[in-house]
Design a protein around this motif. Structure first.
Motif, short mmCIF file in Angstrom:
data_model
loop_
_atom_site.label_atom_id
_atom_site.label_comp_id
_atom_site.label_asym_id
_atom_site.label_seq_id
_atom_site.Cartn_x
_atom_site.Cartn_y
_atom_site.Cartn_z
N TRP A 158 0.84 -1.20 0.00
CA TRP A 158 0.00 0.00 0.00
C TRP A 158 0.88 1.25 0.00
O TRP A 158 1.91 1.29 0.69
CB TRP A 158 -0.90 0.04 1.24
CG TRP A 158 -2.04 -0.93 1.20
CD1 TRP A 158 -2.06 -2.18 1.74
CD2 TRP A 158 -3.30 -0.74 0.59
NE1 TRP A 158 -3.27 -2.77 1.51
CE2 TRP A 158 -4.07 -1.91 0.80
CE3 TRP A 158 -3.89 0.31 -0.12
CZ2 TRP A 158 -5.36 -2.05 0.33
CZ3 TRP A 158 -5.19 0.17 -0.58
CH2 TRP A 158 -5.91 -1.00 -0.36
N GLN A 159 0.46 2.28 -0.74
CA GLN A 159 1.17 3.57 -0.77
C GLN A 159 0.15 4.69 -0.76
O GLN A 159 -0.85 4.64 -1.47
CB GLN A 159 1.97 3.72 -2.06
CG GLN A 159 3.19 2.90 -2.17
CD GLN A 159 3.93 3.31 -3.45
OE1 GLN A 159 4.26 4.47 -3.62
NE2 GLN A 159 4.16 2.35 -4.33
N VAL A 179 -3.45 10.13 -3.26
CA VAL A 179 -3.81 8.94 -4.03
C VAL A 179 -3.38 7.73 -3.22
O VAL A 179 -2.23 7.64 -2.77
CB VAL A 179 -3.10 8.93 -5.40
CG1 VAL A 179 -3.37 7.64 -6.14
CG2 VAL A 179 -3.52 10.13 -6.22
N LYS A 189 -2.74 3.78 -3.34
CA LYS A 189 -2.50 2.72 -4.31
C LYS A 189 -2.21 1.40 -3.59
O LYS A 189 -1.62 1.40 -2.52
CB LYS A 189 -1.29 3.06 -5.18
CG LYS A 189 -1.45 4.30 -6.01
CD LYS A 189 -0.16 4.79 -6.64
CE LYS A 189 0.61 3.78 -7.41
NZ LYS A 189 1.78 4.32 -8.11
N LYS A 190 -2.63 0.32 -4.22
CA LYS A 190 -2.23 -1.02 -3.78
C LYS A 190 -1.49 -1.62 -4.95
O LYS A 190 -2.08 -1.87 -6.00
CB LYS A 190 -3.42 -1.87 -3.38
CG LYS A 190 -2.99 -3.22 -2.84
CD LYS A 190 -4.11 -4.00 -2.25
CE LYS A 190 -3.54 -5.26 -1.63
NZ LYS A 190 -4.55 -6.08 -1.03
N ASP A 234 0.39 -1.33 -8.15
CA ASP A 234 0.36 -0.28 -9.17
C ASP A 234 -1.05 0.26 -9.42
O ASP A 234 -1.23 1.17 -10.21
CB ASP A 234 0.93 -0.82 -10.49
CG ASP A 234 2.43 -1.07 -10.39
OD1 ASP A 234 3.09 -0.36 -9.60
OD2 ASP A 234 2.93 -1.97 -11.11
N GLU A 235 -2.03 -0.33 -8.76
CA GLU A 235 -3.43 0.06 -9.00
C GLU A 235 -3.89 1.13 -8.02
O GLU A 235 -3.77 0.98 -6.80
CB GLU A 235 -4.33 -1.17 -8.87
CG GLU A 235 -5.78 -0.90 -9.19
CD GLU A 235 -6.65 -2.14 -9.01
OE1 GLU A 235 -7.88 -1.99 -9.14
OE2 GLU A 235 -6.13 -3.24 -8.73
N ILE A 236 -4.43 2.22 -8.56
CA ILE A 236 -4.98 3.29 -7.72
C ILE A 236 -6.36 2.85 -7.24
O ILE A 236 -7.23 2.53 -8.04
CB ILE A 236 -5.08 4.61 -8.50
CG1 ILE A 236 -3.69 5.09 -8.91
CG2 ILE A 236 -5.78 5.67 -7.66
CD1 ILE A 236 -3.69 6.31 -9.81
N LYS A 237 -6.55 2.83 -5.92
CA LYS A 237 -7.81 2.39 -5.32
C LYS A 237 -8.68 3.59 -4.91
O LYS A 237 -9.89 3.56 -5.09
CB LYS A 237 -7.55 1.53 -4.08
CG LYS A 237 -6.85 0.24 -4.37
CD LYS A 237 -7.78 -0.72 -5.04
CE LYS A 237 -7.18 -2.11 -5.12
NZ LYS A 237 -8.10 -3.07 -5.69
N ALA A 251 -8.74 8.17 -4.24
CA ALA A 251 -8.08 9.46 -4.45
C ALA A 251 -8.96 10.56 -3.86
O ALA A 251 -10.18 10.42 -3.78
CB ALA A 251 -7.85 9.72 -5.93
#
Length: 162
Positions: free
Chosen positions: A127-128, A136, A138-139, A141-144, A146
């Motif tokens: 997670w980022q 934003v 992200k998990k 490379d996918e943005i979950k 925002a």
């Protein structure tokens, strides 16, 4: 004869006390409103004592009950114009901004992300939380999720004429 009258007298005293106790109990119950009699005590506190029906959830970062939805809302990417707060994730930051706690919709567990230095994202496993045009989440490379970084519900219109 004395024994019989003594026994009769003792019986009368015992039975009269019993009737008096029953009448007092019935009177007390009659004075209680029916809503109170029929209601049951609901204990909706979690294991940390947070009152769920009031919107409180346990913060791992702050070590106290907080209202998770008072943080910065992040809308799901699948519904970017979401106005239903029940679908949003919310972010709370530590005072020194080294940690960010994310509360996901319909989940009592939160996720605490850590930041190594200013300008870097907050990270936990894959997670980022990236500070970019707001935030934003992200998990991999996918943005979950925002959001624009503003706390609280957004007002899209105005009550005053221009």
């Amino acid at each position: 004869m004395k024994k019989i009258s003594l026994l009769l007298m003792a019986s009368i005293v015992l039975f009269s006390c019993k009737l008096t106790d029953q009448n007092e109990t019935e009177t007390e119950e009659e004075n209680v409103p029916s809503a109170v009699k029929d209601s049951t005590v609901v204990n909706d506190k979690d294991e940390h004592g947070c009152l769920a029906t009031a919107g409180y959830i346990w913060s791992k970062m702050n070590k106290e009950c907080v209202k998770g939805y008072t943080g910065i809302p992040l809308n799901p990417i699948a519904k970017p114009d979401n106005e239903d707060e029940a679908l949003s994730a919310f972010v709370l930051f530590s005072e020194d901004l080294s940690q960010a706690e994310v509360f996901f919709p319909n989940d009592t567990n939160s996720l605490v992300l850590k930041r190594l230095s200013e300008g870097k994202p907050w990270v936990f496993e894959d997670w980022q939380l990236v500070p970019w045009k707001g935030y934003v989440l992200k998990k991999g490379d996918e943005i979950k999720y925002a959001g624009d970084g503003q706390i609280g519900k957004k007002v899209t219109g105005s009550d005053t004429e221009e």
